[in-house]
Design a protein around this motif. Structure first.
Motif, mmCIF file in Angstrom:
data_model
loop_
_atom_site.group_PDB
_atom_site.id
_atom_site.type_symbol
_atom_site.label_atom_id
_atom_site.label_comp_id
_atom_site.label_asym_id
_atom_site.label_seq_id
_atom_site.Cartn_x
_atom_site.Cartn_y
_atom_site.Cartn_z
ATOM 1 N N THR A 67 0.832 -1.195 0.000
ATOM 2 C CA THR A 67 0.000 0.000 0.000
ATOM 3 C C THR A 67 0.869 1.248 0.000
ATOM 4 O O THR A 67 1.801 1.371 0.791
ATOM 5 N N GLU A 68 0.535 2.160 -0.925
ATOM 6 C CA GLU A 68 1.138 3.485 -0.921
ATOM 7 C C GLU A 68 0.204 4.390 -0.133
ATOM 8 O O GLU A 68 -1.011 4.365 -0.335
ATOM 9 N N THR A 101 4.711 9.560 -3.018
ATOM 10 C CA THR A 101 4.154 8.700 -1.972
ATOM 11 C C THR A 101 4.887 8.965 -0.667
ATOM 12 O O THR A 101 6.111 9.038 -0.647
ATOM 13 N N ARG A 130 -4.983 9.547 1.450
ATOM 14 C CA ARG A 130 -5.378 8.585 0.430
ATOM 15 C C ARG A 130 -4.457 7.377 0.489
ATOM 16 O O ARG A 130 -3.307 7.478 0.889
ATOM 17 N N THR A 131 -4.981 6.229 0.077
ATOM 18 C CA THR A 131 -4.175 5.017 -0.032
ATOM 19 C C THR A 131 -4.383 4.392 -1.401
ATOM 20 O O THR A 131 -5.421 4.598 -2.038
ATOM 21 N N SER A 132 -3.401 3.663 -1.842
ATOM 22 C CA SER A 132 -3.505 2.895 -3.080
ATOM 23 C C SER A 132 -2.840 1.550 -2.822
ATOM 24 O O SER A 132 -1.643 1.493 -2.526
ATOM 25 N N SER A 133 -3.630 0.483 -2.895
ATOM 26 C CA SER A 133 -3.123 -0.845 -2.542
ATOM 27 C C SER A 133 -3.074 -1.764 -3.748
ATOM 28 O O SER A 133 -3.929 -1.692 -4.633
ATOM 29 N N GLN A 134 -2.069 -2.621 -3.748
ATOM 30 C CA GLN A 134 -1.923 -3.630 -4.782
ATOM 31 C C GLN A 134 -1.761 -4.993 -4.111
ATOM 32 O O GLN A 134 -1.132 -5.104 -3.067
#
Length: 163
Positions: A67-68, A101, A130-134
């Protein structure tokens, strides 16, 4: 995998040793039981070597989430937010980074419910914008001992100044 095995593995991780004496003292599980169970865990492939590394897939923690995290800038936010991210259950690694990030966080989880809880916990931190997950589809390399990534010559060259 029962409670005793989990308690033994947690003690190994916490204490940094596979000493049956120390694990028995820490857990209250008899030394002979600790020794027997560690041997069985090695035979089953849960413990993968004499350094007591654990195969997370064998424990059902086979979903890796990277996660960023973007956070609101403030004085010392990297320490405050970083500590909060690192304290979330399931987080194994947390890095404060430079660039777009602010943090990169890595977690090993067992199911969608854990992933949902993890993301909710990230977003419950006031400073997180905010988050951005992979999800990791396939692990190409996971070296837990970074010295294995360098030749002897390189290590000698770059540590010569430290003498």
């Amino acid at each position: 995998m029962d409670e005793r095995n989990i308690r033994i593995l947690q003690a190994v991780a916490e204490l940094g040793t596979g000493s049956p004496d120390e694990i028995a003292e820490h857990t209250g599980i008899p030394k002979s039981t600790v020794h027997y169970r560690l041997t069985k865990l090695k035979e089953q492939g849960v413990v993968t070597n004499d350094l007591l590394d654990v195969d997370l897939e064998q424990l059902g923690l086979d979903i890796t989430v990277i996660t960023e995290v973007i956070a609101e800038y403030d004085d010392q936010y990297h320490e405050q937010v970083g500590e909060q991210l690192a304290a979330i259950e399931g987080v194994n690694q947390a890095y404060f980074t430079m660039g777009d990030t602010d943090f990169v966080v890595i977690a090993h989880l067992s199911d969608r419910e854990m992933v949902h809880r993890l993301i909710s916990d990230y977003e419950a931190i006031d400073e997180v914008v905010r988050t951005s997950s992979q999800f990791v589809v396939e692990t190409v390399k996971d070296e837990s001992r970074p010295l294995n990534d360098f030749s002897l010559e390189t290590l000698l060259e770059h540590t010569a100044d430290m003498d």
